[in-house]
Design an enzyme around this catalytic site. Sequence first.
Site, PDB file in Angstrom:
ATOM      1  N   HIS A   1       0.806  -1.227   0.000  1.00  0.00           N
ATOM      2  CA  HIS A   1       0.000   0.000   0.000  1.00  0.00           C
ATOM      3  C   HIS A   1       0.842   1.281   0.000  1.00  0.00           C
ATOM      4  O   HIS A   1       0.484   2.281   0.637  1.00  0.00           O
ATOM      5  CB  HIS A   1      -0.952   0.002   1.197  1.00  0.00           C
ATOM      6  CG  HIS A   1      -1.609  -1.326   1.432  1.00  0.00           C
ATOM      7  ND1 HIS A   1      -2.480  -1.891   0.528  1.00  0.00           N
ATOM      8  CD2 HIS A   1      -1.502  -2.213   2.457  1.00  0.00           C
ATOM      9  CE1 HIS A   1      -2.884  -3.062   0.984  1.00  0.00           C
ATOM     10  NE2 HIS A   1      -2.300  -3.284   2.145  1.00  0.00           N
ATOM     11  N   CYS A   2       1.959   1.254  -0.700  1.00  0.00           N
ATOM     12  CA  CYS A   2       2.850   2.425  -0.780  1.00  0.00           C
ATOM     13  C   CYS A   2       3.259   2.903   0.608  1.00  0.00           C
ATOM     14  O   CYS A   2       3.440   4.109   0.835  1.00  0.00           O
ATOM     15  CB  CYS A   2       2.202   3.557  -1.574  1.00  0.00           C
ATOM     16  SG  CYS A   2       1.946   3.189  -3.314  1.00  0.00           S
TER      17      CYS A   2
END
Length: 403
Positions: free
Chosen positions: A360-361
């Site tokens: 998720h970055c």
Amino acid sequence: MQTPQLVTDFRDQFPFFSQTKECYLDNAATTHICQAALTAINHYYQYEHATVHRSAHKSAKQNTNKYELCRQTVADYFHLADKKQVIWTKGATECANVIAKGLCSNYLQAGDQILLGAGEHHAHHVTWLEMAKQYQLELKFIPLDQNLQLDINAFTSLISAKTKVVAISHVANSTGIIQPVETISKICQQFANVQLIIDGSQAVCHQPINFSELAADFYFFSAHKMYAGTGLGILLGQPQSLSLLTAPLYGGEMVNRVSYSDIQYNSLPHYLEAGTPNIAAVHAFAATLNWLNSCNLPALYNYQHALVERIKLKLNKLAYVNLIGDQQISAVSFTIEGMHPADAAELLAQMQVAIRTGFHCAMPLVSQISAQGTLRVSIAPYNTVEEIDYFVECIDKLADFID
């Protein structure tokens, strides 16, 4: 719990849902684009297309006026005193870079301290990591408490007269957990030289945002997180803080006079917006905000918060599901014992359920939670109770595939 009529009416304003049976629960990645934005984009290109802030002909003047009215719409929606405090970029990542690089060029000095949330999106994390290396800054991370919220006691111990920047998220991208930004802001106000930067990308769709009350120096997000499509970032800033930034790009419209040896730059907001902007996206975002103002947003916010709680309640009943954290406002991250997140996401996709898997970055944080990453289900007010229940039914079916 049943899906209320106002949600059905809200959902009807998104053409995507009229042509798909997919259960779309990946709204933290991007929300779908509303009809108001689509209409504004089409109308602009069909009937209004002209450059802004340059030509003197009628269509250019009219479009410039509308373009600046759009800026005023954003200022009004987020409670800014002056529309010049609204800066257009290509997206939230560019906002983070414009702020960080601008402050490094014009405000920060070697040895200055930067405090960065330990769970930040890569737009913040990677940018400030690189800036610290390039400009010899002291970068320290604000740890999270057991609820995966910024630890206020630790933050109070870290911040000092040496601190020049505090960069945090309003809502964590990886977990959907709301952060104590109001408390952080009050502490920062005790230090005159601190610039408080808030990434609001995961908050703007889920709660009212009053920039004046937050008392942040910068607040930014992407329009595609708020039903208006890709290609536009919105950077909100205090005038004195924006004036600290150097121009991120050089070119047209960001200058007043140019000679063979000298440059006189334009004033805010224009010197931070070199080149021809994404005019259609600006029109679309303003149209989206005008439409949202006609909706019962408090009721929609309450509804989607109830959906999050419904997800948590139902997933907690499944022994093999491990929920990540608490105090979620927009999304729920979880793992499934005995199943790789990528395998779970693929099986869900085959059942027409769209969620996010991976890091998720926010790899530094998520890799500590789970070496394989996590699953993230994220909602918007157009999601129905039936979709949530179907999603949980599909998670229940995954039990047959667990090792």
